[in-house]
Design a protein around this motif. Structure first.
Motif, short mmCIF file in Angstrom:
data_model
loop_
_atom_site.label_atom_id
_atom_site.label_comp_id
_atom_site.label_asym_id
_atom_site.label_seq_id
_atom_site.Cartn_x
_atom_site.Cartn_y
_atom_site.Cartn_z
N ASP A 2 0.91 -1.17 0.18
CA ASP A 2 0.15 -0.04 -0.18
C ASP A 2 1.01 1.13 0.13
OD1 ASP A 2 -1.50 2.30 1.62
OD2 ASP A 2 -3.02 1.10 0.61
N HIS A 73 -9.39 -0.55 4.64
CA HIS A 73 -8.29 -1.27 4.29
C HIS A 73 -6.85 -0.97 4.75
CE1 HIS A 73 -5.50 -3.06 0.90
NE2 HIS A 73 -6.31 -4.07 1.07
N GLN A 74 -6.40 0.15 4.56
CA GLN A 74 -5.28 0.68 4.89
C GLN A 74 -5.09 0.59 6.59
OE1 GLN A 74 -5.91 4.61 3.29
NE2 GLN A 74 -4.26 4.06 1.68
N LEU A 77 -4.21 -3.05 7.21
CA LEU A 77 -2.92 -3.54 6.75
C LEU A 77 -1.75 -2.86 7.83
CD1 LEU A 77 -2.90 -2.81 2.87
CD2 LEU A 77 -2.82 -5.02 4.20
N LYS A 81 0.84 -4.84 9.92
CA LYS A 81 2.16 -4.58 10.02
C LYS A 81 2.77 -4.24 11.49
CE LYS A 81 5.71 -1.19 7.97
NZ LYS A 81 5.94 -0.81 6.80
#
Length: 150
Positions: A2, A73-74, A77, A81
């Motif tokens: 991303d 979505h970000q 993610l 992470k």
């Protein structure tokens, strides 16, 4: 992959802590100074602290702010992470559970034994009811639906 994670999040080898101190319910909020203290402790231990939430949320000084900059979505993610997630009872708490990340949840007057997940660490900071009792989510909160005539 991303673009936000690659272009905006420094990759300098530090562990990443995500903080999500806000909720749509004032009943679930914890004082910003508690968050400030958490962030300072994390940063003093060498963690990279990222704050997530809505653009109008209170900024926690010293954190890397992504307030209002991530879509769902970000955000997921970013949680994947990260190394640890610190949150109140909000969407991020539930998402941490779903992606299997370690989480520390700071609770206001809502009950961690009822709403929390067993694998998360729970810190009960307050049992005081919300000052805006008639506007706070909780067992006595009622929603009145008024038909619009459509």
């Amino acid at each position: 992959d991303d673009k936000l994670l690659h272009d905006f999040i420094p990759d300098d080898g530090r562990k990443i802590a995500i903080i999500a101190p806000s909720s749509v319910s004032p009943r679930k909020m914890v004082e910003p100074m508690i968050w400030q203290n958490f962030a300072e402790k994390l940063m003093s231990k060498g963690l990279f602290v990222i704050q997530v939430g809505n653009k109008d949320d209170v900024y926690i000084k010293g954190t890397y702010s992504l307030l209002g900059l991530t879509d769902l979505h970000q955000l997921i993610l970013l949680l994947i992470k990260s190394d640890v997630i610190i949150s109140v009872d909000n969407f991020v708490m539930h998402a941490a559970h779903l992606v299997g990340k370690p989480a520390i949840i700071i609770w206001g007057p809502t009950n961690s034994k009822v709403y929390g997940y067993s694998e998360q660490i729970h810190l009960q900071c307050s049992t005081k009811h919300c000052d805006l009792r008639n506007k706070c989510l909780g067992p006595d909160f009622r929603i009145t639906i008024i038909p619009t005539g459509r």
